[in-house]
Design a protein around this motif. Structure first.
Motif, short mmCIF file in Angstrom:
data_model
loop_
_atom_site.label_atom_id
_atom_site.label_comp_id
_atom_site.label_asym_id
_atom_site.label_seq_id
_atom_site.Cartn_x
_atom_site.Cartn_y
_atom_site.Cartn_z
N ALA A 156 0.72 -1.29 -0.03
CA ALA A 156 0.08 0.15 0.05
C ALA A 156 0.69 1.18 -0.06
O ALA A 156 1.84 1.29 0.75
CB ALA A 156 -0.96 -0.08 1.15
N ARG A 158 0.91 5.41 0.33
CA ARG A 158 0.31 6.59 1.11
C ARG A 158 1.22 7.84 0.54
O ARG A 158 2.53 7.85 0.44
CB ARG A 158 0.14 6.54 2.62
N ARG A 274 0.61 -4.53 3.07
CA ARG A 274 -1.03 -4.51 3.33
C ARG A 274 -1.09 -5.44 4.73
O ARG A 274 -1.79 -5.10 5.45
CB ARG A 274 -1.87 -4.87 2.31
N GLU A 277 -0.03 -3.69 7.77
CA GLU A 277 -0.41 -2.30 8.30
C GLU A 277 -1.01 -2.31 9.77
O GLU A 277 -1.01 -1.29 10.44
CB GLU A 277 -1.58 -1.83 7.50
N ASP A 298 -4.43 6.55 0.33
CA ASP A 298 -3.92 5.27 0.08
C ASP A 298 -4.30 4.72 -1.07
O ASP A 298 -5.38 4.72 -1.54
CB ASP A 298 -4.63 4.24 1.16
N SER A 300 -3.07 2.23 -4.06
CA SER A 300 -2.16 1.06 -4.48
C SER A 300 -2.06 1.08 -6.15
O SER A 300 -2.74 1.78 -7.07
CB SER A 300 -2.79 -0.38 -4.54
#
Length: 303
Positions: A156, A158, A274, A277, A298, A300
């Motif tokens: 993931a 950010r 992921r 997390e 977020d 992907s």
């Protein structure tokens, strides 16, 4: 029976009066009086009586004080146990470029260590390409770097920030050497750099090639702080994220040189697998990123 009322009983015993207890607890005296009446009503006894200017325990009060002490002590132990259960432990391995860890992450790291002092925090300072490879090979828990290439969907991303870049020089630089917009130049000025593989240096080198601007032999230095000092000493020019030189530009210790670079900024991202997390150290670090640098998105990406 409320615990705060029992603390008030102890404070009256310690200070010798309702008024002094109220002052110590930052209560109105009427509040103290009300709390004691509540305790006495629940116990069915009188706790205090006046002797001269002091309030002292009645015989019944003396009998219940050990029980009150025990209740307060048990409550404190329970609170301490709850805090220990909620403590974050473990290890967190992060990799970050020098520019971000030195000039952006210091407040966040301070908060993290205050909230999770028992977490072993390891921070590797690497260039963005090495950070990417370490994250892909699962040698890191978190990666914070300038966006170099897409990750697979199991990681993931950010958004961390968008940072402008700037070419800086000493105010003492010869005016003839300040032109970085005219093509086909051979300039006797040194390019100061800390890592040839740094993404922003690749951007600047490509610009020089496109413009056919040749500089003197570059000088490689070990840190951005050393580069800034060297630029101030008029040893050459440097192309850096602007946040690393904002203070020097404001104080006119450095000047900005114009360029025609169109993609004059870098996107920084936070990468995390992921499946990891929700691990407490990672979850806390991501939460602090969100609080410190604003709402994160977020998103992907496909490999």
């Amino acid at each position: 029976m409320e615990l705060k009322n029992l603390h008030t009983v102890k404070k009256i015993l310690e200070t010798g009066s309702y008024q002094k207890a109220a002052n110590a607890l930052n209560y109105a005296q009427s509040t103290v009086t009300f709390q004691i009446k509540q305790v006495e009503g629940e116990l069915g006894i009188q706790l205090f009586e006046r002797k001269g200017r002091r309030m002292i325990l009645t015989a019944a009060g003396m009998e219940v004080i050990p029980l009150i002490d025990q209740i307060i002590a048990d409550a404190e132990r329970l609170t301490h146990t709850g805090q220990q259960i909620g403590q974050i432990t473990g290890e967190l391995k992060i990799a970050v470029p020098e520019s971000l860890v030195t000039y952006q992450l210091q407040p966040l790291l301070l908060k993290f260590k205050a909230l999770a002092p028992d977490v072993k925090l390891t921070i590797q300072v690497l260039n963005c390409y090495d950070i990417y490879e370490k994250m892909v090979s699962e040698k890191l828990d978190l990666a914070i770097h300038y966006d170099v290439k897409p990750y697979s969907p199991d990681i993931a991303l950010r958004h961390f920030g968008r940072f402008p870049l700037v070419l800086v020089a000493s105010p003492k630089i010869d005016p003839i050497l300040r032109d970085f917009t005219t093509a086909n130049q051979n300039k006797q000025v040194c390019h100061l750099q800390n890592d040839p593989n740094a993404l922003y240096l690749k951007i600047f080198d490509e610009y020089l090639r496109t413009k056919h601007i040749a500089l003197a032999t570059p000088m490689e230095l070990w840190s951005i702080e050393t580069i800034k000092r060297s630029v101030q000493s008029n040893l050459g020019v440097a192309y850096l994220p602007k946040f690393t030189v904002n203070a020097e530009l404001t104080k006119h210790e450095l000047i900005e040189l114009p360029t025609d670079i169109t993609a004059n900024n870098l996107e920084a991202v936070v990468a995390c697998r992921r499946v990891d997390e929700q691990q407490p150290p990672i979850r806390l670090f991501l939460k602090l990123i969100n609080e410190t640098f604003g709402k994160t998105a977020d998103h992907s990406v496909e490999a």
